[in-house]
Write a protein that holds these residues in place. Structure first.
Motif, PDB file in Angstrom:
ATOM      1  N   HIS A  91      -0.408   0.084  -2.806  1.00 14.72           N
ATOM      2  CA  HIS A  91       0.508   0.426  -3.895  1.00 14.72           C
ATOM      3  C   HIS A  91       0.149   1.762  -4.553  1.00 14.72           C
ATOM      4  O   HIS A  91      -0.869   1.885  -5.233  1.00 14.72           O
ATOM      5  N   LEU A 111       3.548   4.674  -0.817  1.00 19.22           N
ATOM      6  CA  LEU A 111       4.460   3.539  -0.824  1.00 19.22           C
ATOM      7  C   LEU A 111       4.081   2.568  -1.937  1.00 19.22           C
ATOM      8  O   LEU A 111       2.915   2.488  -2.338  1.00 19.22           O
ATOM      9  N   THR A 112       5.076   1.844  -2.411  1.00 23.82           N
ATOM     10  CA  THR A 112       4.843   0.792  -3.396  1.00 23.82           C
ATOM     11  C   THR A 112       5.583  -0.464  -2.954  1.00 23.82           C
ATOM     12  O   THR A 112       6.535  -0.402  -2.172  1.00 23.82           O
ATOM     13  N   VAL A 113       5.136  -1.612  -3.448  1.00 24.29           N
ATOM     14  CA  VAL A 113       5.881  -2.845  -3.243  1.00 24.29           C
ATOM     15  C   VAL A 113       7.089  -2.801  -4.169  1.00 24.29           C
ATOM     16  O   VAL A 113       6.943  -2.742  -5.393  1.00 24.29           O
ATOM     17  N   LEU A 127       8.833  -2.290   1.093  1.00 26.72           N
ATOM     18  CA  LEU A 127       7.967  -1.206   0.649  1.00 26.72           C
ATOM     19  C   LEU A 127       8.818   0.056   0.574  1.00 26.72           C
ATOM     20  O   LEU A 127       9.563   0.363   1.504  1.00 26.72           O
TER      21      LEU A 127
END
Length: 237
Positions: A91, A111-113, A127
């Motif tokens: 994250h 990228l992030t959730v 993602l």
């Protein structure tokens, strides 16, 4: 829902092999060009200074990337633990990203959730984030060529390490869309000719900031005695 058979290598973790996440969809946008226009009073239109401001090249903003995965059915506790594990790993972290259907290149980004699109009821994890505008060749001119990820449609085999120069040696580097300033590493001082001009190269690692390798064939002529390595990695949209 049939689980995807392809995944993504993010840093050192493969989504399918390490987390059991096969992708359902990948959305990768093209980068937006950075344009520079100047309004002219008392005249029609504007003056486009895009190339003038960037040395004849067009620069780009980052591009967006969204990866949608199916999560194997599990109870709520397992689901929460798996999402937490993935978030703790990636994250917001800047990482190398390699898609299974394009293994010869990698992206760099964060990228992030995506909490808004991730859905427990649909067993879906998403993602999202952004990556640098260019994707980069997996192997540079100094790294060993790898057979498995090589793309026979657009791949280029590069071998620019420890090239012997005894008098003169010509090296033609096939460049990609991204303009690159290569790094030279010479065992002894020598000169290099590029685009009709000569430049001195000291022993050791150095750059010549007037040498930009662009798309197409780039001819470098080295003069001296010793070895030279050229650190070049192509990038394309």
């Amino acid at each position: 829902m049939k689980r995807g058979t392809l995944g993504v290598l993010i840093g050192d973790k493969h989504t399918l092999k390490d987390w059991g996440l096969g992708w359902l969809a990948v959305t990768l946008g093209f980068p937006e060009p950075k344009t520079y226009e100047q309004d002219v009073p008392c005249a029609d239109g504007t003056i486009d200074l895009t190339e003038a401001m960037t040395g004849g090249d067009v620069k780009y903003k980052n591009r967006s990337l969204s990866l949608e995965f199916e999560v194997p059915d599990r109870d709520f506790g397992d689901w929460a633990n798996k999402v937490s594990e993935i978030a703790n790993y990636l994250h917001g972290q800047k990482m190398k990203i390699i898609l299974d259907n394009d293994k010869a290149f990698y992206y760099i980004g964060r990228l992030t959730v995506d909490a808004e699109k991730t859905d427990r009821e649909e067993s879906k994890l998403v993602l999202s984030g952004d990556v640098e505008p260019y994707k980069y060749e997996l192997c540079s001119g100094l790294e060993d060529w790898l057979w498995d990820p090589f793309n026979f449609n657009n791949g280029i085999i590069r071998n620019y390490k420890d090239l012997e120069v005894n008098g003169t040696r010509t090296l033609v580097i096939r460049g990609r869309r991204k303009k690159v300033i290569p790094v030279f590493e010479c065992s002894t001082a020598m000169t290099v000719s590029f685009d009709g001009l000569d430049y001195d190269l000291p022993a050791g690692r150095s750059k010549v900031f007037d040498i930009y390798l662009g798309e197409g064939d780039n001819e470098l002529v080295f003069t001296g005695n010793g070895t030279v390595s050229v650190d070049y990695r192509g990038g394309m949209l």
